[in-house]
Design an enzyme around this catalytic site. Structure first.
Site, PDB file in Angstrom:
ATOM      1  N   ASP A  30      20.688  24.142 -69.323  1.00 19.74           N
ATOM      2  CA  ASP A  30      21.598  25.185 -69.800  1.00 19.74           C
ATOM      3  C   ASP A  30      20.824  26.200 -70.644  1.00 19.74           C
ATOM      4  OD1 ASP A  30      24.957  25.280 -70.285  1.00 19.74           O
ATOM      5  OD2 ASP A  30      23.710  26.479 -71.641  1.00 19.74           O
ATOM      6  N   HIS A 100      30.706  23.278 -62.385  1.00 18.35           N
ATOM      7  CA  HIS A 100      29.507  22.702 -62.987  1.00 18.35           C
ATOM      8  C   HIS A 100      29.889  21.573 -63.927  1.00 18.35           C
ATOM      9  CE1 HIS A 100      30.816  26.162 -65.405  1.00 18.35           C
ATOM     10  NE2 HIS A 100      30.404  25.504 -66.470  1.00 18.35           N
TER      11      HIS A 100
HETATM   12  P1  DGP Z   1      31.232  26.823 -69.212  1.00 17.94           P
HETATM   13  O1  DGP Z   1      31.545  27.499 -70.522  1.00 17.94           O
HETATM   14  O2  DGP Z   1      31.739  25.404 -69.118  1.00 17.94           O
HETATM   15  O3  DGP Z   1      31.645  27.684 -68.030  1.00 17.94           O
HETATM   16  O4  DGP Z   1      29.645  26.694 -69.197  1.00 17.94           O
HETATM   17  C1  DGP Z   1      28.798  27.669 -68.688  1.00 17.94           C
HETATM   18  C2  DGP Z   1      27.422  27.341 -69.178  1.00 17.94           C
HETATM   19  O5  DGP Z   1      26.508  28.053 -68.375  1.00 17.94           O
HETATM   20  C3  DGP Z   1      27.151  27.747 -70.625  1.00 17.94           C
HETATM   21  O6  DGP Z   1      26.858  26.567 -71.397  1.00 17.94           O
HETATM   22  C4  DGP Z   1      25.927  28.648 -70.559  1.00 17.94           C
HETATM   23  C5  DGP Z   1      25.385  28.419 -69.164  1.00 17.94           C
HETATM   24  N1  DGP Z   1      24.828  29.579 -68.529  1.00 17.94           N
HETATM   25  C6  DGP Z   1      25.439  30.791 -68.351  1.00 17.94           C
HETATM   26  N2  DGP Z   1      24.616  31.632 -67.709  1.00 17.94           N
HETATM   27  C7  DGP Z   1      23.472  30.954 -67.468  1.00 17.94           C
HETATM   28  C8  DGP Z   1      22.252  31.294 -66.817  1.00 17.94           C
HETATM   29  O7  DGP Z   1      22.040  32.402 -66.326  1.00 17.94           O
HETATM   30  N3  DGP Z   1      21.287  30.328 -66.768  1.00 17.94           N
HETATM   31  C9  DGP Z   1      21.485  29.080 -67.296  1.00 17.94           C
HETATM   32  N4  DGP Z   1      20.486  28.209 -67.189  1.00 17.94           N
HETATM   33  N5  DGP Z   1      22.638  28.725 -67.898  1.00 17.94           N
HETATM   34  C10 DGP Z   1      23.615  29.653 -67.993  1.00 17.94           C
END
Ligand code: DGP
Length: 113
Positions: A30, A100
């Site tokens: 994340d 996810h």
């Molecule tokens: P949620 O709030 O449950 O939809 O979680 C989305 C998660 O995705 C949040 O913890 C941050 C992560 N995230 C968002 N954009 C990106 C990205 O571009 N790359 C990565 N590795 N994580 C991301």
């Protein structure tokens, strides 16, 4: 799906710190970790949320859960314990609308959350 960040990560078009991937799933770190271990497990195929899955998705859901276990083993938290979270819908905090599973470990987690 066009414009979906996680579809971009699944296809390799958007860079991410990938732990592992196979034909069905990708596990990657994340970008805003809230625990020492914070890995996201996604299906390669676009599904917006858990509210959108159908009985046809049972095999995909099995792949996801199997990948969660592999994340826990490979990050060393399988024995110490880990928290899995699926936020579904804006009201529950979902911000990326591609299914996810958060795999969180390396610290203690209160319950109820
Ligand atoms: P949620 O709030 O449950 O939809 O979680 C989305 C998660 O995705 C949040 O913890 C941050 C992560 N995230 C968002 N954009 C990106 C990205 O571009 N790359 C990565 N590795 N994580 C991301």
């Amino acid at each position: 799906m066009d414009g979906c960040i996680f579809c971009g990560i699944a296809s390799g078009a958007i860079p991410a710190k990938v732990l592992f991937q196979d034909d069905h799933v990708v596990a990657f770190h994340d970008i805003h970790p809230v625990a020492p271990v914070h890995v996201l497990v996604i299906p390669k195929r676009h599904v917006a949320s858990l509210a959108e899955v159908s009985p046809d998705d049972r095999e995909m859901l099995g792949h996801l859960m199997s990948a969660v276990r592999r994340v826990a083993v490979e990050t060393g938290v399988a024995e110490s314990g880990f928290r899995t979270v699926i936020n579904t819908g804006e009201g529950a905090g979902q911000s990326v609308f591609h299914l996810h599973i958060h795999v969180l470990g390396g610290r203690t987690f209160p319950w109820p959350p």
